[in-house]
Design a protein around this motif. Structure first.
Motif, PDB file in Angstrom:
ATOM      1  N   GLU A  47       0.870  -1.182   0.000  1.00 34.81           N
ATOM      2  CA  GLU A  47       0.000   0.000   0.000  1.00 34.81           C
ATOM      3  C   GLU A  47       0.899   1.223   0.000  1.00 34.81           C
ATOM      4  O   GLU A  47       1.984   1.202   0.594  1.00 34.81           O
ATOM      5  N   CYS A 280      -6.503   0.947   3.047  1.00 36.84           N
ATOM      6  CA  CYS A 280      -7.530   1.999   3.088  1.00 36.84           C
ATOM      7  C   CYS A 280      -7.544   2.868   1.841  1.00 36.84           C
ATOM      8  O   CYS A 280      -8.580   3.446   1.515  1.00 36.84           O
ATOM      9  N   TRP A 310      -2.988   8.611   3.614  1.00 40.71           N
ATOM     10  CA  TRP A 310      -1.886   8.595   4.598  1.00 40.71           C
ATOM     11  C   TRP A 310      -1.154   9.929   4.575  1.00 40.71           C
ATOM     12  O   TRP A 310      -0.035  10.056   5.049  1.00 40.71           O
ATOM     13  N   TYR A 452      -4.173  -6.327  14.082  1.00 37.73           N
ATOM     14  CA  TYR A 452      -3.070  -5.472  14.539  1.00 37.73           C
ATOM     15  C   TYR A 452      -3.157  -5.489  16.057  1.00 37.73           C
ATOM     16  O   TYR A 452      -4.074  -4.881  16.622  1.00 37.73           O
ATOM     17  N   ALA A 517       1.381  -6.755   7.277  1.00 35.13           N
ATOM     18  CA  ALA A 517       1.193  -5.365   6.831  1.00 35.13           C
ATOM     19  C   ALA A 517       1.562  -4.387   7.944  1.00 35.13           C
ATOM     20  O   ALA A 517       1.437  -4.723   9.120  1.00 35.13           O
TER      21      ALA A 517
END
Ligand code: AHR
Length: 668
Positions: A47, A280, A310, A452, A517
């Motif tokens: 990503e 995302c 981000w 996570y 990730a």
């Protein structure tokens, strides 16, 4: 520990052939194998986050090359220092969303650019007059009032935390320029931190209107934090747009390609698949902000780019075609993640009307055709035009990213029912995890739970998959990492991930794919707390988690072998798994020791032949607080050794805080 054990451990520090009373014994059951472990088991997740693409994997050296960094988020309106998303119900809460984001327009305009006035005089602005191309509507306008006779006005780009160049290497320069009453030349330079000119090219400017200028610059010195300059030596008005400086040597020498060392670090994981583009960013902060794969194709100058949620603008230089090409170059399958008409629930969460869904479905058909369609299809033909008539290796399409709730499950079924009959060879992944959403779903090939978490969670859940129902779907653990209470990452995190991976591998009839990730961070820009690979202009290093991933990927057996525990049960943070590699005729045993002390284990291998000489790979640390660093990048890295005391019964003493792989030549 009893006295006998202490004595034996002392006499034979790393191996012995006699079993000791009170020790744990693991017997491999060769007559009862566990599930096959599919080729797809270990992949990677890309990503654009932490400047993982622009500024790391993507080899472009100029930041904000099109002067578009300040352009507001698509679908949002700029007002009084903020961009505001359209007021719209959030697809999960159904409440009106009023998402907004601070927007420092004047600062953003000049991201990475400055003007040096070396005794010259000039005013400048980022403008949108007389656009070069609709994808790059803004340009830098410089009105030079005084320059010449040794004085210049220099437009300087600082790159991504410096413009790194290496002595003797070549760099492809491309920029667009337009003038008005300007009679001077334009000199392109790569300049070192201590102001030495490392490469230079003077362009005589004759033509009017936007013109493209290209050259190859050869660096006469090495500097990882240099800068790039365009220098003007006469009065007049000039406009500059799309400035690109690209190393000639990229991964596999692809044009618009990838930084060799970063791409190689990914290739060294031997990933079964690559997921792109996220994350995302697939959803977007607003629906208009989603990744639009069609805008990531073609000449990079014509790619609009987009603000990335981000919090920086991405060039989309590592676009759909580059991603598919990269998969081919490293022998991985491709996984494309598509937006399904829903934006990120944690941002605006707006969504499209049902009547719009066919457009989104068609967009996915086009993406699949671009990757694998016959050249007689519209998008298969575009792939051929781009120089690749053979199909790429697209095998998976994920429908959305972290989309949950009733609206999603309904949409998923619509997409699945429209797409699966047309593309039966593609596995369509749903973004739901385990839980309520499952009940609402119709037919689904695969689900994608994410974790996570803290290290304790992974240690406590190594058996999470053991009792999950089989037969409904396969599981792709698409994002997971221990990223809480471990700072930017340390061995404690990596070992807990290894323990969880043991649970996944043991249940490989259910969990058939996984990807850690996030994958990469440029260490000057950390948007997310822990990431697997750290990059700066000089180095690319793997954290301890990188080596855990690599050890599992490179030591993936073909099938599980059941382990029976005899004697004293294993104590504390210890996980074990065994499998068989048919091609190499090897029993592969993995042991994770999360404890700070050595671990003595007896093994029984009741099979007809066991060769004494084999291989052991150990990843260990002195403390679970330890981590690799740019100063000491291999502090925690796999150490391979030959071991010649394997037998039908043997003992091995595992290092504290370690992941160990034993590869033993055996019959099955
Ligand atoms: O990996 C970082 C983010 O975590 C991803 O973008 C998203 O899917 C998840 O929430």
């Amino acid at each position: 520990m009893n006295r006998l054990k202490i004595l034996s451990a002392f006499m034979l520090p790393f191996a012995c052939v006699t079993m000791l009373v009170g020790q744990s014994t693991l017997k491999i059951n060769y007559s009862k194998s566990g599930p096959e472990i599919p080729e797809s088991m270990y992949g990677i997740f890309f990503e654009e986050i932490n400047h993982s693409g622009d500024g790391a994997l993507y080899a472009e050296l100029i930041q904000n090359r099109g002067f578009e960094e300040h352009v507001a988020i698509s679908g949002c309106e700029y007002r009084d220092g903020y961009v505001y998303a359209p007021e719209s119900p959030n697809y999960i809460s159904n409440k009106l969303s009023k998402w907004r984001h601070p927007w420092y327009i004047e600062k953003l305009k000049y991201t990475a650019w400055t003007i040096n006035q070396n005794a010259g005089e000039a005013s400048y602005d980022v403008v949108d007059e007389d656009q070069l191309h609709p994808a790059t509507p803004h340009s830098m306008k410089i009105e030079i009032k005084k320059a010449g006779n040794g004085s210049t006005v220099d437009l300087v780009n600082e790159g991504y935390w410096g413009v790194p160049v290496e002595k003797g290497e070549k760099y492809a320069l491309r920029f667009y320029f337009k003038k008005n009453d300007y009679k001077g030349a334009v000199t392109a330079r790569i300049v070192s931190t201590d102001n030495r000119v490392l490469a230079e090219k003077k362009f005589r400017i004759e033509k009017e209107g936007w013109q493209e200028y290209t050259s190859v610059l050869k660096a006469s010195g090495t500097d990882s934090k240099g800068s790039f300059q365009l220098c003007f030596d006469a009065p007049g008005t000039v406009w500059v747009d799309y400035v690109s400086l690209f190393p000639k040597k990229t991964f596999k020498n692809r044009e618009n390609g990838m930084r060799r060392d970063v791409a190689q670090k990914l290739a060294d994981l031997k990933p079964a698949f690559v997921r792109w583009p996220g994350g995302c960013i697939v959803e977007g902060a607003t629906i208009e902000n989603r990744v639009k794969w069609k805008e990531t194709l073609g000449d990079p100058m014509t790619r609009r780019g987009e603000w990335d949620l981000w919090n920086y603008r991405t060039t989309m230089g590592f676009g759909y075609h580059e991603f598919l090409q990269f998969c081919e170059d490293i022998g991985a399958d491709a996984m494309f993640v598509a937006n399904v008409g829903l934006s990120c629930r944690f941002r605006n969460g707006d969504y499209v009307d049902e009547s719009q869904l066919p457009v989104y479905i068609q967009d996915i058909c086009d993406a699949i055709d671009y990757a694998i369609g016959d050249v007689s299809t519209e998008w298969g033909a575009k792939r051929a035009e781009a120089g690749h008539s053979k199909p790429f290796s697209l095998k998976y399409v994920e429908l959305g990213n972290e989309n949950w709730g009733p609206r999603y499950t309904e949409i998923y079924s619509k997409f699945y029912n429209a797409l699966k009959p047309k593309y039966p060879q593609i596995e369509f992944i749903s973004t739901i995890g385990f839980g309520d959403d499952e009940a609402r779903l119709g037919k689904v090939d695969m689900i994608d739970p994410h974790w996570y978490v803290k290290s304790d969670f992974f240690w406590e859940n190594t058996h999470l998959f053991d009792n999950k129902e089989r037969g409904k779907y396969k599981v792709y653990v698409g994002e997971y990492a221990c990223n809480q209470d471990v700072g930017s990452g340390k061995m404690e995190a990596a070992l807990s991930e290894a323990a969880f991976m043991v649970g996944m591998e043991r249940n490989s009839d259910l969990v058939t794919m996984s990807s850690y990730a996030p994958l990469i961070e440029n260490s000057n820009r950390r948007d997310w707390c822990t990431n697997m690979i750290w990059v700066n202009n000089e180095q690319v290093i793997g954290r301890s988690s990188y080596y855990v991933q690599q050890m599992f990927s490179l030591n993936k057996p073909d099938t599980n072998l059941k382990i029976v525990s005899l004697g004293s049960p294993l104590q504390g943070k210890v996980e074990t798994i065994a499998g068989y590699d048919y091609q190499k005729s090897e029993t592969v045993i993995k042991v994770v020791n999360g404890e700070g002390k050595k671990l003595d284990l007896n093994f029984k291998l009741p099979t007809s032949s066991v060769k004494a000489k084999g291989c052991i790979i150990t990843l260990s640390a002195n403390s679970d607080e330890d981590e690799n660093s740019f100063e000491n990048p291999e502090l925690i890295s796999p150490q391979e050794s030959v071991f010649d005391k394997f037998a039908k019964e043997f003992t091995y003493i595992f290092a504290p805080y370690s992941l160990t792989v034993l590869r033993i030549k055996t019959s099955l």
